[in-house]
Design an enzyme around this catalytic site. Structure first.
Site, short mmCIF file in Angstrom:
data_model
loop_
_atom_site.label_atom_id
_atom_site.label_comp_id
_atom_site.label_asym_id
_atom_site.label_seq_id
_atom_site.Cartn_x
_atom_site.Cartn_y
_atom_site.Cartn_z
N ARG A 53 40.66 52.04 44.65
CA ARG A 53 39.37 52.04 45.37
C ARG A 53 39.11 53.39 46.06
NH1 ARG A 53 38.93 47.38 49.59
NH2 ARG A 53 39.64 46.26 47.76
N LYS A 99 48.17 53.58 39.54
CA LYS A 99 48.36 54.04 38.17
C LYS A 99 47.80 55.46 38.07
CE LYS A 99 47.43 49.31 36.63
NZ LYS A 99 46.51 48.38 35.96
N SER A 142 47.72 44.56 38.34
CA SER A 142 46.36 45.06 38.56
C SER A 142 46.28 45.97 39.77
CB SER A 142 45.41 43.87 38.77
OG SER A 142 44.15 44.32 39.24
N ALA A 143 45.46 47.02 39.66
CA ALA A 143 45.24 47.93 40.80
C ALA A 143 44.36 47.30 41.86
CB ALA A 143 44.56 49.20 40.29
N LYS A 201 42.78 45.05 44.75
CA LYS A 201 43.16 44.23 45.90
C LYS A 201 42.42 42.90 45.87
CE LYS A 201 44.60 48.05 48.71
NZ LYS A 201 44.47 48.94 49.81
N GLU A 231 46.47 47.17 28.46
CA GLU A 231 45.68 48.02 29.36
C GLU A 231 44.41 48.54 28.70
OE1 GLU A 231 44.84 49.60 31.97
OE2 GLU A 231 46.40 49.06 33.38
N ASP A 232 43.35 48.64 29.50
CA ASP A 232 42.10 49.20 28.97
C ASP A 232 41.80 50.59 29.53
OD1 ASP A 232 41.47 48.23 31.62
OD2 ASP A 232 39.37 48.64 31.11
N ASP A 286 46.89 43.99 32.56
CA ASP A 286 45.93 44.50 33.52
C ASP A 286 44.82 43.44 33.59
OD1 ASP A 286 44.38 46.39 35.06
OD2 ASP A 286 43.17 46.69 33.26
N LEU A 287 44.05 43.42 34.67
CA LEU A 287 43.02 42.38 34.81
C LEU A 287 41.63 42.88 34.41
CD1 LEU A 287 42.14 39.55 35.86
CD2 LEU A 287 41.99 40.56 38.14
N ASP A 288 41.13 43.86 35.20
CA ASP A 288 39.77 44.36 34.99
C ASP A 288 39.67 45.09 33.64
OD1 ASP A 288 38.86 43.49 37.54
OD2 ASP A 288 39.81 45.23 38.46
N THR A 346 34.87 43.31 34.90
CA THR A 346 34.36 43.46 36.27
C THR A 346 33.75 44.85 36.48
OG1 THR A 346 36.63 43.99 36.77
CG2 THR A 346 35.85 41.84 37.52
N LYS A 396 37.60 53.54 35.99
CA LYS A 396 38.39 52.44 35.42
C LYS A 396 39.90 52.66 35.66
CE LYS A 396 35.19 50.71 32.02
NZ LYS A 396 34.82 50.58 30.62
C1 BG6 Z 1 41.02 48.35 38.89
C2 BG6 Z 1 39.66 48.78 38.38
O1 BG6 Z 1 41.47 47.23 38.21
O2 BG6 Z 1 40.96 48.07 40.29
C3 BG6 Z 1 39.14 49.95 39.19
O3 BG6 Z 1 39.75 49.13 37.01
C4 BG6 Z 1 39.13 49.60 40.67
O4 BG6 Z 1 37.85 50.31 38.75
C5 BG6 Z 1 40.53 49.17 41.10
O5 BG6 Z 1 38.73 50.72 41.45
C6 BG6 Z 1 40.61 48.75 42.57
O6 BG6 Z 1 39.85 47.58 42.76
P1 BG6 Z 1 39.55 46.92 44.17
O7 BG6 Z 1 39.07 45.54 43.80
O8 BG6 Z 1 40.83 46.88 44.94
O9 BG6 Z 1 38.52 47.75 44.84
MG MG Z 2 41.55 47.79 33.64
#
Ligand code: BG6
Ligand code: MG
Length: 222
Positions: free
Chosen positions: A48, A144, A113-114, A116, A168-169, A8-10, A16, A44
């Site tokens: 979005r 997820k 990663s979720a 975008k 994953e966090d 996972d990224l964030d 972030t 988390k």
């Molecule tokens: C996830 C974050 O990685 O991405 C979430 O943990 C976030 O908090 C989700 O809502 C979507 O991110 P983005 O950048 O597409 O708005």
């Molecule tokens: Mg995460």
């Protein structure tokens, strides 16, 4: 046999959440919805649009999908302002060393990663080249805890789900890994990530061998 690591990224490679919070907080303030850092924890790993729904629920606000799309786009433009200013020193401690150690042991590296905005973040951090496959929020239709992002990651690496370990966090991400029949290392606390196979405070405290040993995997690398 484990042949791939899916990250996972964030919250795993970079923090972030603070930027998401600032952008969501600005939107919540505009809508006069009380929104705290504690509430931000619930966002988390969540998509979005689901994040926006959680905030609107906090304010008991019911809005049309058209208005919601506009609000989400507004929040995203503020968020993008923050992340386009990110620098490689924001990579979480030990993350790159951990990934490099895995690569040295011929483990394939994927991103699941979720977000975008994942590509923008990887480019800002200058780490795109570490990944053999990148699956972001743009490539999936089910958020997820649906395992889609990790299943697509495994497929892009040319591996079976059972051959991958997910890092994953977020609780929703741990669930996604389990739903995808993958082993999972939780990055954070046992209280939140209790369902993961093992939980550590961050990538800085482990290396590939620690993970495979803890998962009881006999691993012989070239
Ligand atoms: C996830 C974050 O990685 O991405 C979430 O943990 C976030 O908090 C989700 O809502 C979507 O991110 P983005 O950048 O597409 O708005
Ligand atoms: Mg995460």
């Amino acid at each position: 046999m484990i042949k791939g690591f899916l990250f996972d990224l964030d919250g795993v490679i970079v923090d972030t959440a603070k930027y998401h919070f600032l952008a969501w907080k600005r939107l919540a303030d505009e809508l006069s919805i009380p929104f705290s850092e504690n509430d931000n924890e619930r966002l988390k790993g969540v998509s979005r649009m689901r994040s926006l729904d959680i905030i609107l629920e906090l304010g008991n606000l019911n809005l049309s999908s058209e208005v919601k799309e506009k609000l989400a786009a507004k929040k995203n433009s503020w968020y993008v302002d923050y992340i386009t200013k990110m620098t490689p020193d924001e990579i979480l401690p030990g993350a790159l060393e951990f990934i490099q150690d895995a690569k040295d042991k011929n483990i394939k590296i994927g991103l699941g990663s979720a977000s975008k905005n994942a590509m923008t973040i990887l480019e800002r951090l200058n780490i795109t080249g570490y990944f053999d496959a990148i699956i972001s929020g743009n490539e999936v239709s089910n958020a997820k805890p649906d395992p889609e992002v990790f299943l697509k990651g495994a497929e892009a690496l040319g591996l079976e789900p059972e051959e991958c370990v997910v890092f994953e966090d977020a609780a929703a991400g741990v669930e996604a890994a389990i739903n995808g029949k993958m082993k999972c290392v939780g990055i954070g606390t046992k209280k939140v990530l209790g369902q993961a196979d093992i939980v550590v405070e961050g990538l800085k405290v482990i290396c590939t061998n620690d993970v495979l040993n803890a998962l009881g995997i006999d691993f012989k690398y070239k």
